[in-house]
Design an enzyme around this catalytic site. Structure first.
Site, PDB file in Angstrom:
ATOM      1  N   ARG A 101     -44.704  37.920   7.620  1.00  0.00           N
ATOM      2  CA  ARG A 101     -44.662  38.554   8.929  1.00  0.00           C
ATOM      3  C   ARG A 101     -44.559  37.537  10.057  1.00  0.00           C
ATOM      4  O   ARG A 101     -43.773  37.708  10.996  1.00  0.00           O
ATOM      5  CB  ARG A 101     -45.892  39.455   9.112  1.00  0.00           C
ATOM      6  CG  ARG A 101     -46.006  40.135  10.469  1.00  0.00           C
ATOM      7  CD  ARG A 101     -44.694  40.713  11.005  1.00  0.00           C
ATOM      8  NE  ARG A 101     -44.011  41.555  10.032  1.00  0.00           N
ATOM      9  CZ  ARG A 101     -42.709  41.808  10.060  1.00  0.00           C
ATOM     10  NH1 ARG A 101     -41.942  41.256  10.989  1.00  0.00           N
ATOM     11  NH2 ARG A 101     -42.159  42.583   9.154  1.00  0.00           N
ATOM     12  N   LYS A 136     -40.451  33.252  32.815  1.00  0.00           N
ATOM     13  CA  LYS A 136     -40.977  34.562  32.434  1.00  0.00           C
ATOM     14  C   LYS A 136     -40.921  34.700  30.911  1.00  0.00           C
ATOM     15  O   LYS A 136     -40.152  35.483  30.345  1.00  0.00           O
ATOM     16  CB  LYS A 136     -40.196  35.672  33.130  1.00  0.00           C
ATOM     17  CG  LYS A 136     -40.393  35.666  34.646  1.00  0.00           C
ATOM     18  CD  LYS A 136     -39.580  36.747  35.337  1.00  0.00           C
ATOM     19  CE  LYS A 136     -39.786  36.700  36.845  1.00  0.00           C
ATOM     20  NZ  LYS A 136     -38.958  37.685  37.566  1.00  0.00           N
ATOM     21  N   LYS A 168     -41.281  28.903  46.348  1.00  0.00           N
ATOM     22  CA  LYS A 168     -41.069  30.336  46.443  1.00  0.00           C
ATOM     23  C   LYS A 168     -41.752  30.878  47.700  1.00  0.00           C
ATOM     24  O   LYS A 168     -42.334  30.116  48.477  1.00  0.00           O
ATOM     25  CB  LYS A 168     -41.572  31.012  45.166  1.00  0.00           C
ATOM     26  CG  LYS A 168     -40.822  30.531  43.918  1.00  0.00           C
ATOM     27  CD  LYS A 168     -41.379  31.084  42.648  1.00  0.00           C
ATOM     28  CE  LYS A 168     -40.991  32.545  42.457  1.00  0.00           C
ATOM     29  NZ  LYS A 168     -39.548  32.702  42.220  1.00  0.00           N
ATOM     30  N   GLU A 198     -36.496  28.921  47.451  1.00  0.00           N
ATOM     31  CA  GLU A 198     -36.086  30.330  47.355  1.00  0.00           C
ATOM     32  C   GLU A 198     -35.927  30.902  48.762  1.00  0.00           C
ATOM     33  O   GLU A 198     -36.826  30.765  49.597  1.00  0.00           O
ATOM     34  CB  GLU A 198     -37.146  31.107  46.581  1.00  0.00           C
ATOM     35  CG  GLU A 198     -36.916  32.599  46.488  1.00  0.00           C
ATOM     36  CD  GLU A 198     -38.109  33.289  45.843  1.00  0.00           C
ATOM     37  OE1 GLU A 198     -38.141  33.372  44.603  1.00  0.00           O
ATOM     38  OE2 GLU A 198     -39.014  33.721  46.580  1.00  0.00           O
ATOM     39  N   ASP A 219     -32.328  34.829  46.565  1.00  0.00           N
ATOM     40  CA  ASP A 219     -33.182  35.761  45.832  1.00  0.00           C
ATOM     41  C   ASP A 219     -33.007  37.190  46.320  1.00  0.00           C
ATOM     42  O   ASP A 219     -33.265  37.498  47.486  1.00  0.00           O
ATOM     43  CB  ASP A 219     -34.655  35.344  45.989  1.00  0.00           C
ATOM     44  CG  ASP A 219     -35.575  36.196  45.137  1.00  0.00           C
ATOM     45  OD1 ASP A 219     -35.295  36.343  43.936  1.00  0.00           O
ATOM     46  OD2 ASP A 219     -36.573  36.711  45.683  1.00  0.00           O
TER      47      ASP A 219
END
Length: 285
Positions: A101, A136, A168, A198, A219
């Site tokens: 697995r 992410k 950001k 950004e 963005d």
């Protein structure tokens, strides 16, 4: 995967995954087969896609049984077809059953990401634009997921927060503005680190250009606004487009001529590629 990365970065995580699955013993396997039995099992594709993670797959069994041998009829990054026998693993049967697995989880996950990446990267074939990933990723899966993006034909953005400066919205707010954030980054970050910022408006684009940003990330802008931003930047910085980029949106970005399109979907939304270990044969009990 690079052999050094496999040993230093991936192997401890594979061991952690195996320990998660076997805390004392694999009680089912120990009930039905003796410790000396050896056998072979086939790896089979259950749908079309791109195979990725074969070295991680093989290493999973090797960590349980040093005598493991994996014979493959495909190579990393190959296209595979539903029903295709991709190879076989020979080892002690207990290792085959206990590692099945975990080995498949890695292989299916990495193959799914590589499959999705290849499909999206093909949209930019023949252009200057490079499809790249983001941070992410699933916790403790980044080394595997970013490798899968690379195998699928995409590029890697920052591996982690130490790789480069990416200012950001919250960083900009904390610094007091775009210029202030860029100037603070120049003062603090090592000179070898690029500074990316950004932006969400054309005023922010102008400020980023004037402050000397190396890369400007557009963005969540609409298409016309991005065209205007490209005219303002005029080659004075590299340009990245980001913001909810899936396959449908990526197709609309091809004509912009930006340097990079980043997509979190490559790692957070790719479905697995269905694979299976079947036809276990026991050679000795």
């Amino acid at each position: 995967m690079d052999p050094v990365s496999l040993r230093l970065q991936a192997e401890p995580l594979i061991l952690q995954a195996l320990r998660e699955d076997v805390t004392s013993e694999d009680v089912t396997t120990a009930s039905v087969i003796g410790p000396e039995a050896v056998g072979r099992v086939q790896l089979i594709a259950k749908q079309d896609g791109v195979i990725c993670g074969l070295d991680v797959f093989a290493r999973t069994f090797e960590l349980l049984d040093a005598t493991t041998t994996t014979e493959l009829s495909v190579s990393e990054g190959d296209d595979v077809r539903e029903g295709q026998v991709l190879g076989s693993v020979h080892a002690h049967v207990r290792a085959l059953l206990s590692g099945e697995r975990v080995a498949l989880n890695y292989l299916q996950r990495m193959s799914g990401i590589a499959t999705m990446t290849r499909s999206m990267a093909a949209l930019f074939a023949g252009t200057r634009t490079r499809l790249v990933d983001t941070r992410k990723t699933c916790p403790n899966m980044r080394v595997f997921e970013k490798e899968a993006v690379r195998v699928g034909g995409g590029g890697n953005h920052r591996y982690n927060l130490s790789d480069g400066v990416l200012l950001k919205d919250n960083h900009i707010d904390a610094a007091g503005g775009v210029r202030e954030a860029i100037e603070a980054a120049r003062r603090h970050a090592p000179f070898v680190r690029k500074v990316e910022v950004e932006v969400e408006t054309l005023d922010m684009v102008r400020e980023a250009v004037d402050a000397g940003a190396d890369i400007i990330m557009l963005d969540n802008m609409d298409h016309e606004l991005m065209r205007e931003a490209m005219d303002i930047i005029a080659g004075r910085a590299e340009v990245e487009v980001s913001g909810n980029v899936d396959a449908e949106k990526a197709a609309t970005l091809v004509d912009l001529g930006v340097d990079y399109v980043s997509s979190g979907a490559l790692t957070h939304s790719a479905p697995i590629l269905d694979l299976s270990l079947k036809h276990l044969t026991v050679e000795g009990r």
